[in-house]
Enzyme design. Structure first.
Site, PDB file in Angstrom:
ATOM      1  N   ARG A  62       0.830  -1.215   0.000  1.00  0.00           N
ATOM      2  CA  ARG A  62       0.000   0.000   0.000  1.00  0.00           C
ATOM      3  C   ARG A  62       0.864   1.264   0.000  1.00  0.00           C
ATOM      4  NH1 ARG A  62      -4.101  -0.303   4.522  1.00  0.00           N
ATOM      5  NH2 ARG A  62      -4.798   1.649   3.601  1.00  0.00           N
ATOM      6  N   ASN A  97      -7.772   8.990   6.607  1.00  0.00           N
ATOM      7  CA  ASN A  97      -6.888   8.434   5.581  1.00  0.00           C
ATOM      8  C   ASN A  97      -5.427   8.503   6.009  1.00  0.00           C
ATOM      9  OD1 ASN A  97      -9.221   8.167   4.147  1.00  0.00           O
ATOM     10  ND2 ASN A  97      -8.877   9.967   2.860  1.00  0.00           N
ATOM     11  N   ASP A  99      -3.064   8.337   3.639  1.00  0.00           N
ATOM     12  CA  ASP A  99      -2.297   8.919   2.530  1.00  0.00           C
ATOM     13  C   ASP A  99      -1.967  10.382   2.846  1.00  0.00           C
ATOM     14  OD1 ASP A  99      -4.310  10.822   1.388  1.00  0.00           O
ATOM     15  OD2 ASP A  99      -5.459   9.012   0.972  1.00  0.00           O
ATOM     16  N   HIS A 114      -6.019   8.212  12.003  1.00  0.00           N
ATOM     17  CA  HIS A 114      -5.644   6.801  11.871  1.00  0.00           C
ATOM     18  C   HIS A 114      -4.182   6.635  11.439  1.00  0.00           C
ATOM     19  CE1 HIS A 114     -10.150   5.465  11.426  1.00  0.00           C
ATOM     20  NE2 HIS A 114      -9.800   5.714  12.677  1.00  0.00           N
ATOM     21  N   CYS A 122       8.834   3.112  16.048  1.00  0.00           N
ATOM     22  CA  CYS A 122       9.571   2.059  16.742  1.00  0.00           C
ATOM     23  C   CYS A 122       8.830   1.730  18.036  1.00  0.00           C
ATOM     24  CB  CYS A 122      10.998   2.509  17.037  1.00  0.00           C
ATOM     25  SG  CYS A 122      11.912   1.304  18.028  1.00  0.00           S
ATOM     26  N   GLY A 181     -16.801  11.148   1.990  1.00  0.00           N
ATOM     27  CA  GLY A 181     -16.190   9.908   1.516  1.00  0.00           C
ATOM     28  C   GLY A 181     -15.895   8.885   2.587  1.00  0.00           C
ATOM     29  N   SER A 183     -17.801   5.698   4.990  1.00  0.00           N
ATOM     30  CA  SER A 183     -19.006   4.852   5.047  1.00  0.00           C
ATOM     31  C   SER A 183     -19.683   4.888   6.408  1.00  0.00           C
ATOM     32  CB  SER A 183     -18.629   3.406   4.705  1.00  0.00           C
ATOM     33  OG  SER A 183     -17.740   2.903   5.689  1.00  0.00           O
ATOM     34  N   LEU A 209     -20.567   9.396  -2.100  1.00  0.00           N
ATOM     35  CA  LEU A 209     -21.111   8.777  -3.318  1.00  0.00           C
ATOM     36  C   LEU A 209     -22.522   8.265  -3.084  1.00  0.00           C
ATOM     37  CD1 LEU A 209     -20.084   8.235  -6.179  1.00  0.00           C
ATOM     38  CD2 LEU A 209     -19.246   6.013  -5.388  1.00  0.00           C
ATOM     39  N   ALA A 226     -16.701  12.680  -5.129  1.00  0.00           N
ATOM     40  CA  ALA A 226     -16.096  13.764  -4.335  1.00  0.00           C
ATOM     41  C   ALA A 226     -15.563  14.887  -5.214  1.00  0.00           C
ATOM     42  CB  ALA A 226     -14.973  13.193  -3.465  1.00  0.00           C
TER      43      ALA A 226
HETATM   44  C1  BJW Z   1     -16.900   7.817  -2.429  1.00  0.00           C
HETATM   45  C2  BJW Z   1     -16.253   7.699  -3.650  1.00  0.00           C
HETATM   46  C3  BJW Z   1     -16.062   8.880  -4.406  1.00  0.00           C
HETATM   47  C4  BJW Z   1     -16.413   5.742  -2.776  1.00  0.00           C
HETATM   48  N1  BJW Z   1     -16.482  10.037  -3.929  1.00  0.00           N
HETATM   49  N2  BJW Z   1     -17.335   8.986  -1.984  1.00  0.00           N
HETATM   50  C5  BJW Z   1     -18.731  -2.337  18.288  1.00  0.00           C
HETATM   51  C6  BJW Z   1     -19.488  -1.180  18.226  1.00  0.00           C
HETATM   52  C7  BJW Z   1     -18.876   0.070  18.096  1.00  0.00           C
HETATM   53  C8  BJW Z   1     -17.496   0.173  18.017  1.00  0.00           C
HETATM   54  C9  BJW Z   1     -16.757  -0.987  18.072  1.00  0.00           C
HETATM   55  C10 BJW Z   1     -17.370  -2.223  18.210  1.00  0.00           C
HETATM   56  N3  BJW Z   1     -16.384  -3.159  18.226  1.00  0.00           N
HETATM   57  C11 BJW Z   1     -15.192  -2.555  18.103  1.00  0.00           C
HETATM   58  C12 BJW Z   1     -15.406  -1.223  18.010  1.00  0.00           C
HETATM   59  C13 BJW Z   1     -14.368  -0.178  17.841  1.00  0.00           C
HETATM   60  C14 BJW Z   1     -13.713  -0.257  16.464  1.00  0.00           C
HETATM   61  C15 BJW Z   1     -14.783  -0.213  15.377  1.00  0.00           C
HETATM   62  O1  BJW Z   1     -15.230   0.842  14.967  1.00  0.00           O
HETATM   63  N4  BJW Z   1     -15.188  -1.353  14.860  1.00  0.00           N
HETATM   64  C16 BJW Z   1     -16.248  -1.372  13.848  1.00  0.00           C
HETATM   65  C17 BJW Z   1     -15.841  -2.276  12.730  1.00  0.00           C
HETATM   66  C18 BJW Z   1     -17.545  -1.731  14.525  1.00  0.00           C
HETATM   67  N5  BJW Z   1     -12.859   0.895  16.366  1.00  0.00           N
HETATM   68  C19 BJW Z   1     -11.616   0.871  16.813  1.00  0.00           C
HETATM   69  O2  BJW Z   1     -11.093  -0.135  17.239  1.00  0.00           O
HETATM   70  C20 BJW Z   1     -10.877   2.187  16.785  1.00  0.00           C
HETATM   71  N6  BJW Z   1     -10.353   2.437  18.066  1.00  0.00           N
HETATM   72  C21 BJW Z   1     -11.152   2.674  19.125  1.00  0.00           C
HETATM   73  O3  BJW Z   1     -12.374   2.670  19.049  1.00  0.00           O
HETATM   74  O4  BJW Z   1     -10.443   2.923  20.286  1.00  0.00           O
HETATM   75  C22 BJW Z   1     -11.198   3.165  21.493  1.00  0.00           C
HETATM   76  C23 BJW Z   1     -11.186   4.641  21.812  1.00  0.00           C
HETATM   77  C24 BJW Z   1     -11.668   5.548  20.918  1.00  0.00           C
HETATM   78  C25 BJW Z   1     -11.657   6.900  21.224  1.00  0.00           C
HETATM   79  C26 BJW Z   1     -11.174   7.334  22.425  1.00  0.00           C
HETATM   80  C27 BJW Z   1     -10.679   6.411  23.342  1.00  0.00           C
HETATM   81  C28 BJW Z   1     -10.698   5.054  23.033  1.00  0.00           C
HETATM   82  C29 BJW Z   1      -9.720   2.148  15.804  1.00  0.00           C
HETATM   83  C30 BJW Z   1     -10.189   2.070  14.382  1.00  0.00           C
HETATM   84  C31 BJW Z   1      -9.001   1.916  13.446  1.00  0.00           C
HETATM   85  C32 BJW Z   1      -9.440   1.794  11.992  1.00  0.00           C
HETATM   86  N7  BJW Z   1      -8.306   1.481  11.198  1.00  0.00           N
HETATM   87  C33 BJW Z   1      -8.449   1.431   9.754  1.00  0.00           C
HETATM   88  C34 BJW Z   1      -7.073   1.018   9.178  1.00  0.00           C
HETATM   89  C35 BJW Z   1      -6.086   2.191   9.311  1.00  0.00           C
HETATM   90  C36 BJW Z   1      -4.800   1.926   8.641  1.00  0.00           C
HETATM   91  C37 BJW Z   1      -4.980   1.529   7.207  1.00  0.00           C
HETATM   92  O5  BJW Z   1      -5.429   2.335   6.372  1.00  0.00           O
HETATM   93  O6  BJW Z   1      -4.660   0.391   6.904  1.00  0.00           O
HETATM   94  O7  BJW Z   1      -8.840   2.707   9.235  1.00  0.00           O
HETATM   95  S1  BJW Z   1      -9.758   0.357   9.171  1.00  0.00           S
HETATM   96  C38 BJW Z   1     -10.253   1.372   7.820  1.00  0.00           C
HETATM   97  O8  BJW Z   1     -11.603   1.879   8.034  1.00  0.00           O
HETATM   98  C39 BJW Z   1      -9.322   2.601   7.884  1.00  0.00           C
HETATM   99  C40 BJW Z   1     -10.272   3.701   7.560  1.00  0.00           C
HETATM  100  O9  BJW Z   1      -9.742   4.934   7.982  1.00  0.00           O
HETATM  101  C41 BJW Z   1     -11.539   3.289   8.267  1.00  0.00           C
HETATM  102  C42 BJW Z   1     -12.788   3.952   7.732  1.00  0.00           C
HETATM  103  O10 BJW Z   1     -13.027   3.614   6.402  1.00  0.00           O
HETATM  104  P1  BJW Z   1     -13.639   4.699   5.412  1.00  0.00           P
HETATM  105  O11 BJW Z   1     -12.671   5.771   5.186  1.00  0.00           O
HETATM  106  O12 BJW Z   1     -14.983   5.083   5.868  1.00  0.00           O
HETATM  107  O13 BJW Z   1     -13.699   3.850   4.053  1.00  0.00           O
HETATM  108  P2  BJW Z   1     -14.885   2.916   3.514  1.00  0.00           P
HETATM  109  O14 BJW Z   1     -14.304   2.093   2.430  1.00  0.00           O
HETATM  110  O15 BJW Z   1     -15.573   2.220   4.600  1.00  0.00           O
HETATM  111  O16 BJW Z   1     -15.943   3.961   2.898  1.00  0.00           O
HETATM  112  C43 BJW Z   1     -15.658   4.712   1.734  1.00  0.00           C
HETATM  113  C44 BJW Z   1     -16.881   5.556   1.385  1.00  0.00           C
HETATM  114  O17 BJW Z   1     -16.537   6.385   0.291  1.00  0.00           O
HETATM  115  C45 BJW Z   1     -18.108   4.722   0.969  1.00  0.00           C
HETATM  116  O18 BJW Z   1     -19.280   5.210   1.606  1.00  0.00           O
HETATM  117  C46 BJW Z   1     -18.198   4.970  -0.549  1.00  0.00           C
HETATM  118  O19 BJW Z   1     -19.530   4.993  -1.026  1.00  0.00           O
HETATM  119  C47 BJW Z   1     -17.571   6.333  -0.673  1.00  0.00           C
HETATM  120  N8  BJW Z   1     -16.967   6.613  -1.984  1.00  0.00           N
HETATM  121  N9  BJW Z   1     -15.930   6.410  -3.928  1.00  0.00           N
HETATM  122  C48 BJW Z   1     -17.113  10.109  -2.797  1.00  0.00           C
HETATM  123  N10 BJW Z   1     -15.419   8.856  -5.676  1.00  0.00           N
END
Ligand code: BJW
Length: 252
Positions: A62, A97, A99, A114, A122, A181, A183, A209, A226
């Site tokens: 990536r 993101n 990036d 994130h 490290c 952008g 979900s 979207l 977007a």
């Molecule tokens: C377009 C388009 C175009 C397409 N134009 N739009 C049960 C209930 C509630 C919460 C939890 C639970 N069990 C566990 C949890 C917590 C957990 C969580 O949320 N889990 C869920 C799966 C339920 N969360 C965590 O663990 C987080 N930490 C946490 O909660 O700590 C506790 C705490 C919080 C706050 C204070 C104190 C303590 C950590 C989450 C880490 C997420 N990591 C990732 C990977 C990062 C590194 C990497 O990139 O590899 O982050 S996962 C991945 O998802 C990445 C993203 O940032 C994140 C969100 O995804 P995103 O950006 O929304 O992408 P998509 O693909 O889902 O959506 C894209 C959208 O764009 C779509 O709608 C399309 O339609 C649209 N689109 N083309 C405009 N051209």
């Protein structure tokens, strides 16, 4: 839209959808990253402890795709940088993101909640370094010189997102919250709209979207790519609030 003053604070949340038209994958679309990789294999601390080589391979690929010269900021990134430049009040951009397209477009008031793909951390000495090459099990830390502790500077499931105190404070004071952008599947980011709406009384707008998981929490939505909806919304906002022109467009 409720009447905004030029000095009002704006918080913007972005997700993978804003970078899709720059050539980067989203996660949960049919052609997204999670269609080919299981989260529990590559995006948790447990996965990294169990099979660090697999996790390094995933992020090395990536990182290289982000460094592809064809991956450039698009019109949506550029429009948000313009909003920060031209809006007199505070504008905070919170991106999920990893990036670097927002900073390359010119945004400076930016939080990578994130983490950042082009940095490595490290686990032994906690130093965070700019990083463009592949990581491996035997990569030595440039600071403490120990090998085996280097990892991508990203936030995996179960880890606490970065700079939450600053984000929560900004949400509590904003008059406009814009989500772009994303979900709405991943917390705490998925909850920001409710925090802005109920804690700050902010006007909430979704630019995506398609309707997200939290679509019903937004006061207003524009659905489309977007690169189309974000520049149009920014132009409309700057024109209507700063130049006193009647607001064009409609919600829904
Ligand atoms: C377009 C388009 C175009 C397409 N134009 N739009 C049960 C209930 C509630 C919460 C939890 C639970 N069990 C566990 C949890 C917590 C957990 C969580 O949320 N889990 C869920 C799966 C339920 N969360 C965590 O663990 C987080 N930490 C946490 O909660 O700590 C506790 C705490 C919080 C706050 C204070 C104190 C303590 C950590 C989450 C880490 C997420 N990591 C990732 C990977 C990062 C590194 C990497 O990139 O590899 O982050 S996962 C991945 O998802 C990445 C993203 O940032 C994140 C969100 O995804 P995103 O950006 O929304 O992408 P998509 O693909 O889902 O959506 C894209 C959208 O764009 C779509 O709608 C399309 O339609 C649209 N689109 N083309 C405009 N051209």
């Amino acid at each position: 839209m409720k009447t905004l003053k030029p000095t009002d604070a704006i918080v913007i949340l972005t997700g993978a959808g804003i970078s899709k038209e720059s050539g980067l994958e989203t996660f949960r679309d049919a052609d997204g990253t999670w269609a080919r990789h299981r989260i529990e294999d590559v995006a948790t601390p447990e996965a990294f402890a169990r099979d660090p080589a697999l996790v390094h391979d995933f992020y090395n690929a990536r990182r290289q795709s982000m460094l592809n010269p064809n991956v450039q900021p698009n019109a949506a990134h550029t429009a948000l940088a313009r909003l920060e430049r031209e809006w007199p009040g505070p504008v905070l951009l919170v991106t999920q993101n990893i990036d670097d397209l927002h900073e390359r477009a010119g945004s400076t008031a930016l939080i990578h909640m994130h983490g950042e793909m082009l940095k490595a951390r490290c686990e032994d000495c906690t130093v965070i370094e700019p990083w463009q090459s592949d990581l491996a099990l035997d990569t030595a830390c440039p600071s403490c010189r120990r090998a085996g502790g280097m990892r991508p500077h990203v936030v995996w499931f179960g880890e606490i997102p970065l700079e939450m105190d600053r984000i929560v404070a900004a949400l509590a004071e904003c008059a406009l919250f814009i989500s772009i952008g994303t979900s709405g599947n991943v917390y705490p980011a998925a909850n920001f709209v409710r925090e802005a709406r109920w804690a700050a009384g902010a006007h909430t707008v979704e630019l995506n979207l398609e309707p997200s998981m939290g679509a019903t929490d937004f006061d207003e939505a524009r659905h489309g790519p977007a690169t189309v909806v974000v520049p149009a919304f920014v132009e409309e906002l700057l024109t209507s609030v700063l130049r006193g022109q009647p607001k064009v467009g409609s919600s829904g």
